[in-house]
Design a protein around this motif. Structure first.
Motif: not given
Length: 362
Positions: A14-26, A175-189
């Motif tokens: 697991y990789a969890f937290g804001k900015g985790s997505f930036n490490h996908l290449g690694e 492996e799973v990357i959990f980056d809450p920043e990626l959820l920012a544009t999800v529609l409310d519904s």
């Protein structure tokens, strides 16, 4: 509960937290070698014009992009097509298959990564422990929270005859990357429907006959988190999204140790016959299940009112008897779900006319 012994598997990393997505290449580079040096990206079409996200994906000219439309449920026929596309793309196998999006994109990536290394038609693997060979290294990146697909040992697929998952230890993402920043544009519904998928399968787990202490602990904490988010106790959106990611992890783990119930059995019928999307379908069904899950139903309606989401109604009003009967047969065939609801003698507690009447109310 009586069940066969099983030693359960969770995602390897697991990789969890804001900015985790930036490490996908690694993470991808760790899996590459001189023979397998390219990547398959299975990405939700929502991000097709989101350059601020797509430009952060570490790609090269060898890589393959497959855009996944989340409007339709994952289908076995498309898994086969994606598998063939991957095998024709290069002379070698990919090092990694990345699934990025909601449950649809992640389940497609999980299933396709397996079918690259297993022969035949994916419909023949719908069931428990039918996969024989480990798949391509799979990294999942959820961009909406609630389905639990990112930690589930099941890739749920609609086939020509049934909706049933490819379920085995190999289906779990590596492996799973959990980056809450990626959820920012999800529609409310969409946020509500997917969150309620998590809430509902927790309710089904907690009220089922298969529940054990491990599943109970995960489900109770998961729903505590869901209720805090959807009763508006958390005002900061990023913190709420982060909390829902944790709820999704725990909810996914709960149904590994337990099982879903009435709602999921019926929503599978809607999906196969009408193509109803999973999260929406669960809400449509659960809206009629006050007699089966009274406490969960009350909280569900409270959260719905607070979020101001209108649940679709009347979707079966124009269905033929043949269509309704097909929904019933799809649902009736999910014996493990009914067993969890009522026990091994479940046929003494529910019948096809009752199920058909529930569908008519929707």
């Amino acid at each position: 509960m009586l069940y066969d012994f099983r030693s359960f598997v969770n995602p390897g990393r697991y990789a969890f937290g804001k900015g985790s997505f930036n490490h996908l290449g690694e993470l991808i580079n760790k899996q590459k070698n001189e023979n397998n040096d390219w990547v398959v990206y299975m990405i939700d079409t929502f991000f097709k014009d989101k350059d601020e996200v797509i430009n952060r994906i570490p790609t090269n000219e060898k890589d393959l992009f497959i855009w996944i439309d989340p409007k339709d449920e994952p289908k076995t026929i498309l898994v086969n097509e994606y598998r063939d596309k991957i095998l024709a793309h290069q002379n070698t196998l990919p090092a990694v298959v990345v699934g990025m999006g909601g449950g649809t994109a992640m389940d497609y990536s999980k299933a396709t990564a397996l079918m690259v290394t297993n022969p035949g038609d994916s419909k023949d693997y719908q069931g428990l422990d039918l996969i024989k060979n480990e798949g391509i290294y799979n990294i999942c990146i959820p961009t909406i929270a609630g389905t639990g697909a990112e930690v589930s040992m099941t890739a749920v697929l609609s086939g020509p005859e049934k909706k049933l998952g490819i379920k085995c230890d190999y289906t779990i993402p590596n492996e799973v990357i959990f980056d809450p920043e990626l959820l920012a544009t999800v529609l409310d519904s969409d946020r509500f429907y997917t969150g309620m998928d998590c809430f509902i399968h927790n309710v089904e787990s907690l009220n089922g006959t298969w529940i054990n202490a491990m599943g109970k602990a995960f489900a109770e904490k998961s729903n505590e988190l869901c209720e805090e988010v959807f009763t508006n106790k958390i005002s900061n959106r990023l913190k709420a999204d982060e909390q829902m990611m944790v709820a999704s992890i725990m909810g996914g783990n709960s149904i590994t140790y337990a099982q879903v119930g009435v709602c999921h059995a019926l929503s599978y019928g809607l999906a196969v016959v009408l193509g109803t999307h999973h999260g929406v379908g669960n809400c449509i069904v659960f809206n009629q299940l006050q007699d089966y899950y009274p406490d969960g139903y009350k909280m569900f309606k409270k959260m719905q009112a607070l979020q101001g989401v209108e649940i679709p109604s009347g979707i079966t009003a124009n269905c033929t008897d043949e269509q309704l009967d097909q929904m019933v047969e799809v649902s009736w065939a999910l014996e493990h779900m009914w067993n969890n609801v009522f026990g091994p003698d479940w046929k003494n507690h529910i019948n096809k006319p009752t199920i058909k009447d529930l569908f008519k109310r929707m």
